[in-house]
Enzyme design. Sequence first.
Site, PDB file in Angstrom:
ATOM      1  N   LEU A   1       0.856  -1.187   0.000  1.00 22.29           N
ATOM      2  CA  LEU A   1       0.000   0.000   0.000  1.00 22.29           C
ATOM      3  C   LEU A   1       0.893   1.238   0.000  1.00 22.29           C
ATOM      4  O   LEU A   1       1.611   1.490   0.966  1.00 22.29           O
ATOM      5  CB  LEU A   1      -0.868  -0.025   1.266  1.00 22.29           C
ATOM      6  CG  LEU A   1      -2.079   0.905   1.354  1.00 22.29           C
ATOM      7  CD1 LEU A   1      -3.093   0.578   0.269  1.00 22.29           C
ATOM      8  CD2 LEU A   1      -2.719   0.777   2.736  1.00 22.29           C
ATOM      9  N   HIS A   2       0.856   1.986  -1.101  1.00 22.60           N
ATOM     10  CA  HIS A   2       1.738   3.156  -1.150  1.00 22.60           C
ATOM     11  C   HIS A   2       1.191   4.310  -1.998  1.00 22.60           C
ATOM     12  O   HIS A   2       1.681   5.428  -1.914  1.00 22.60           O
ATOM     13  CB  HIS A   2       3.107   2.761  -1.717  1.00 22.60           C
ATOM     14  CG  HIS A   2       3.072   2.514  -3.210  1.00 22.60           C
ATOM     15  ND1 HIS A   2       2.633   1.329  -3.753  1.00 22.60           N
ATOM     16  CD2 HIS A   2       3.395   3.310  -4.260  1.00 22.60           C
ATOM     17  CE1 HIS A   2       2.701   1.399  -5.063  1.00 22.60           C
ATOM     18  NE2 HIS A   2       3.141   2.590  -5.405  1.00 22.60           N
ATOM     19  N   ARG A   3       0.175   4.057  -2.808  1.00 32.05           N
ATOM     20  CA  ARG A   3      -0.270   5.067  -3.765  1.00 32.05           C
ATOM     21  C   ARG A   3      -0.872   6.264  -3.041  1.00 32.05           C
ATOM     22  O   ARG A   3      -1.698   6.107  -2.135  1.00 32.05           O
ATOM     23  CB  ARG A   3      -1.302   4.443  -4.715  1.00 32.05           C
ATOM     24  CG  ARG A   3      -1.340   5.073  -6.081  1.00 32.05           C
ATOM     25  CD  ARG A   3      -2.055   4.182  -7.067  1.00 32.05           C
ATOM     26  NE  ARG A   3      -1.184   3.159  -7.611  1.00 32.05           N
ATOM     27  CZ  ARG A   3      -0.314   3.364  -8.594  1.00 32.05           C
ATOM     28  NH1 ARG A   3      -0.194   4.564  -9.130  1.00 32.05           N
ATOM     29  NH2 ARG A   3       0.434   2.390  -9.052  1.00 32.05           N
TER      30      ARG A   3
ATOM     31  N   ASP B   1      -1.861  -1.876  -4.386  1.00 34.34           N
ATOM     32  CA  ASP B   1      -2.194  -0.779  -5.292  1.00 34.34           C
ATOM     33  C   ASP B   1      -1.042  -0.536  -6.276  1.00 34.34           C
ATOM     34  O   ASP B   1      -0.963   0.498  -6.921  1.00 34.34           O
ATOM     35  CB  ASP B   1      -2.566   0.499  -4.529  1.00 34.34           C
ATOM     36  CG  ASP B   1      -1.489   0.963  -3.558  1.00 34.34           C
ATOM     37  OD1 ASP B   1      -0.359   0.426  -3.594  1.00 34.34           O
ATOM     38  OD2 ASP B   1      -1.771   1.881  -2.749  1.00 34.34           O
TER      39      ASP B   1
END
Length: 365
Positions: A206-208, A285
């Site tokens: 999860l990084h977007r 993501d």
Amino acid sequence: MMRVLHVVGARPNFMKVSPIMREMAKYPQKFNQILVHTGQHYDDEMSQVFFDELDLPRPDVYLGVGSGSHAEQTAKVMLAFEPVLLEQKPDIVLVVGDVNSTLACALVCSKLGVKVAHVEAGLRSFDRTMPEEINRVLTDQIADLLFTTERSANENLLREGVAQDKIYFVGNVMIDSLLRNKERALALDILNRYDLKPRAFALLTLHRPSNVDVPDVLAGIIDALEEIQSRLPIIFPAHPRTMRRIQEFGLEGKIARMSNLRVIKPLGYLEFLNLMANARLVLTDSGGIQEETTILGIPCLTLRDNTERPVTILQGTNTLVGTDPGRIVAEAFNVLSGRAKVGRMPELWDGHASERIVGILKELA
């Protein structure tokens, strides 16, 4: 002899450039290679792990641009890259993917009349709020050679007015790296380190910014994770920026109370590949992970409303679930109930994309 300058800026680039450089090295009479690392991903320790694992040579030039806003980072790369281009005088610059370094270096080349080859060209999410989409579209407009990973990318480029004779459907170099390194990755003893059993855990990335920078969206995703981890352990190699947002939004306590959600530090390429290949389910993501899970046959739930890699949905194991907590949980439980998508290998994702690219460049040398 063709003088080729390769640009890497962020970790996904390393997996794409590595097989191309290895293939070019088989023809020393044809290619003189230079590797430039812009330093867009500036955590030296993690970058070095990727270079070592992928057998990438030490960069000939390191620009060290570091972090900043999109505009600042792009400008820094352009300013630092221009003198390198003038000094090295390459015949062609090879850029990969859709990071800021990709567009920045392509722009400098276009101003100085140096040819650009774009690997992974033509992918489109059709979401102009994504910085990566702008990078993709603009790079493709100024590239001289466009190497595509799926048929839809060719269609996108032709629709945007790119000449047919510039476009080459070659397959996916990221899959070249995966297939070459899969056995090495599976030989690692990482499951025991984290007390995991094959097919008995979910893997999360999860990084977007659209997911982690918006408090309500991030809180909703965490609500979904809370339900999923009650049925299946989740292991989460957490990006430092994501952890900062979790702390800023007051969600750290909720994460800590989830006994089956395990937050760990970011992993090297081989360790992550091992976890991905052994997971029951991947939630992400990321763009590249959608492709890798398709080849590994692992169900992938993409926490986005769109994807620039439609072949992973049409032919692969990927399902777009967005960020609605109920939808995420429902699709995850579908997988756990044995109703996961069964995909197949997309066309030309066979581990030989780099050979096709180098074969085309040999003809031009």
